[in-house]
Design a protein around this motif. Structure first.
Motif, PDB file in Angstrom:
ATOM      1  N   GLN A 259       0.827  -1.203   0.000  1.00 24.88           N
ATOM      2  CA  GLN A 259       0.000   0.000   0.000  1.00 24.88           C
ATOM      3  C   GLN A 259       0.871   1.266   0.000  1.00 24.88           C
ATOM      4  OE1 GLN A 259      -3.324   1.856  -0.436  1.00 24.88           O
ATOM      5  NE2 GLN A 259      -3.629  -0.256   0.260  1.00 24.88           N
ATOM      6  N   LEU A 260       1.896   1.270   0.817  1.00 25.60           N
ATOM      7  CA  LEU A 260       2.778   2.436   0.910  1.00 25.60           C
ATOM      8  C   LEU A 260       3.537   2.662  -0.391  1.00 25.60           C
ATOM      9  CD1 LEU A 260       4.171   1.841   4.503  1.00 25.60           C
ATOM     10  CD2 LEU A 260       2.561   3.634   3.835  1.00 25.60           C
ATOM     11  N   LEU A 261       4.072   1.592  -0.972  1.00 20.30           N
ATOM     12  CA  LEU A 261       4.827   1.728  -2.217  1.00 20.30           C
ATOM     13  C   LEU A 261       3.926   2.213  -3.342  1.00 20.30           C
ATOM     14  CD1 LEU A 261       7.068  -1.471  -2.068  1.00 20.30           C
ATOM     15  CD2 LEU A 261       7.751   0.890  -1.612  1.00 20.30           C
ATOM     16  N   GLU A 262       2.684   1.733  -3.377  1.00 25.01           N
ATOM     17  CA  GLU A 262       1.752   2.186  -4.410  1.00 25.01           C
ATOM     18  C   GLU A 262       1.448   3.673  -4.301  1.00 25.01           C
ATOM     19  OE1 GLU A 262      -1.745  -0.212  -4.297  1.00 25.01           O
ATOM     20  OE2 GLU A 262      -0.866  -1.840  -5.488  1.00 25.01           O
TER      21      GLU A 262
ATOM     22  N   ALA B  12      -4.610  -2.941   5.593  1.00 21.22           N
ATOM     23  CA  ALA B  12      -3.414  -2.245   5.123  1.00 21.22           C
ATOM     24  C   ALA B  12      -3.712  -0.789   4.793  1.00 21.22           C
ATOM     25  CB  ALA B  12      -2.845  -2.965   3.900  1.00 21.22           C
ATOM     26  N   LEU B  13      -4.830  -0.553   4.114  1.00 21.29           N
ATOM     27  CA  LEU B  13      -5.208   0.821   3.799  1.00 21.29           C
ATOM     28  C   LEU B  13      -5.537   1.596   5.071  1.00 21.29           C
ATOM     29  CD1 LEU B  13      -5.767   3.037   1.788  1.00 21.29           C
ATOM     30  CD2 LEU B  13      -8.050   2.074   1.401  1.00 21.29           C
ATOM     31  N   ALA B  14      -6.131   0.929   6.048  1.00 14.50           N
ATOM     32  CA  ALA B  14      -6.403   1.586   7.330  1.00 14.50           C
ATOM     33  C   ALA B  14      -5.105   2.037   7.992  1.00 14.50           C
ATOM     34  CB  ALA B  14      -7.165   0.636   8.253  1.00 14.50           C
ATOM     35  N   HIS B  15      -4.045   1.257   7.851  1.00 11.20           N
ATOM     36  CA  HIS B  15      -2.742   1.669   8.397  1.00 11.20           C
ATOM     37  C   HIS B  15      -2.218   2.917   7.686  1.00 11.20           C
ATOM     38  CE1 HIS B  15      -2.597  -2.278  10.403  1.00 11.20           C
ATOM     39  NE2 HIS B  15      -1.618  -1.783  11.124  1.00 11.20           N
ATOM     40  N   TYR B  16      -2.389   2.954   6.380  1.00 12.84           N
ATOM     41  CA  TYR B  16      -1.955   4.148   5.645  1.00 12.84           C
ATOM     42  C   TYR B  16      -2.720   5.373   6.120  1.00 12.84           C
ATOM     43  CZ  TYR B  16      -1.330   7.509   1.883  1.00 12.84           C
ATOM     44  OH  TYR B  16      -1.073   8.659   1.175  1.00 12.84           O
TER      45      TYR B  16
END
Length: 356
Positions: A22-25, A248-252
């Motif tokens: 998610q972060l790399l994207e 994962a998106l919630a972490h972002y």
């Protein structure tokens, strides 16, 4: 390097690899913390297009060791956020071997962040629903869980009870230690805690066999997909689920969204009984698996009268999370596990994993 920079622990794990993706994207530079060079090499193979301009590595063999995170934080500055998903590796046989490492692993990285990352804005900590619910009374009449609820197990109970209870309590004590740190030390950054339940979905990190599935997927595989049609549907304990990609998106969002700091969030799509999961897996996986998945009482998705209730509004409204449907999550999960099953020998033992 310009742009946001994140230190991510546990980057090679089930949840961590999806967060890394998610972060790399989103063009965030990630300093991935792993326990060995071998694990770093595996991540590099899983993300071949990241390159040194987007992905770096730090080796921390023991996250509970004194000053364990000092060097990796120093070498990854300036940091916008830290996302801490790693848990101490444990083959504990006594309660103290669960509790103390869990607490120290959390405090070590918080202390290092406070001392060496002056630009840090947000510290995101992956806790668990085990810090929220009462493991001694999961079917308590009238119990209502929310992001403000806490596992009430005391240290005395944790030290004298079974190791499963100790493990549950260790998650609570570690999270409470983080909040106490914020209260006493008053660092320059905000803390955000995510408390997911059973986390399902396909792996982003490459695994060779079903033996390497994460705990929730392994529970589903062993207890539902490798069972028998005549076997009773497993009893429901904490019937909440979340897709790992949504988590994962919630972490972002926890790391970068405005106005979400200094809170904890119960992150879940909703409540789904094991009967519903069995019924849906039979539909998705077809005749090859139909004889293995417990039949139970198809279509009976009525929770017990004394089942606890949950309030998931914080994550949905404040954190701003929208979730994949139950159908999408368990279609992708079931097919992923079935495909992995075809490539590797089935598990022969019955494990003690729980879905949450």
């Amino acid at each position: 390097m310009s742009g946001p920079r994140v230190l991510l622990t546990g980057a090679n794990g089930f949840i961590g690899s999806h967060i890394l993706n998610q972060l790399l994207e989103k063009s965030v530079f990630v300093q991935a913390v792993v326990r060995s060079k071998e694990k770093a090499s595996k991540i590099a193979k899983d993300f071949p297009h990241a390159g040194k301009s987007k992905l770096g590595f730090s080796i921390v063999p023991d996250i509970t060791a004194p000053k364990a995170f000092e060097n990796c934080i120093k070498e990854s500055l300036p940091l916008s956020a830290i996302i801490h998903t790693a848990s101490p590796v444990s083959s504990a046989t006594i309660p103290s071997e669960y509790i103390e490492p869990a607490i120290q692993g959390t405090l070590q990285i918080l202390e290092a962040a406070h001392n060496y990352a002056p630009s840090l804005k947000r510290f995101v900590y992956t806790s668990s629903i085990q810090s929220v619910v009462n493991p001694l009374d999961l079917n308590g009449i009238g119990t209502h869980y929310s992001s403000n609820s806490w596992n009430p197990v005391t240290m005395d109970q944790a030290m004298s009870g079974p190791l499963a209870l100790t493990y549950s309590a260790s998650k609570t004590f570690a999270e409470k230690a983080a909040w106490e740190f914020m209260k006493i030390r008053k660092p320059q950054f905000e803390l955000v805690v995510l408390n997911p339940p059973g986390v399902f979905g396909p792996h982003r990190n490459h695994i060779e066999s079903t033996a390497s599935l994460n705990a929730s997927n392994k529970w589903l595989y062993r207890n539902l997909m490798l069972s028998e049609r005549s076997t009773a549907v497993p009893p429901d304990t904490v019937p909440l689920t979340v897709d790992v990609r949504d988590l994962a998106l919630a972490h972002y969002q926890a790391a970068f969204a405005p106005g979400v700091g200094n809170r904890r969030y119960l992150v879940a799509e909703g409540s789904h009984l094991n009967q519903e999961i069995c019924d849906y897996l039979r539909t998705v996986l077809g005749s090859e698996w139909e004889g293995r998945i417990p039949l139970g009482s198809p279509g009976n998705y009525t929770p017990a009268p004394d089942a606890f209730k949950t309030d998931l509004s914080d994550a949905q409204e404040i954190l701003g999370r929208a979730y994949r449907s139950f159908e999408e999550t368990f279609t992708d999960t079931g097919r992923y596990i079935a495909d992995l099953h075809q490539k590797s020998p089935p598990l022969s033992d019955v494990g003690n994993e729980t879905a949450w």
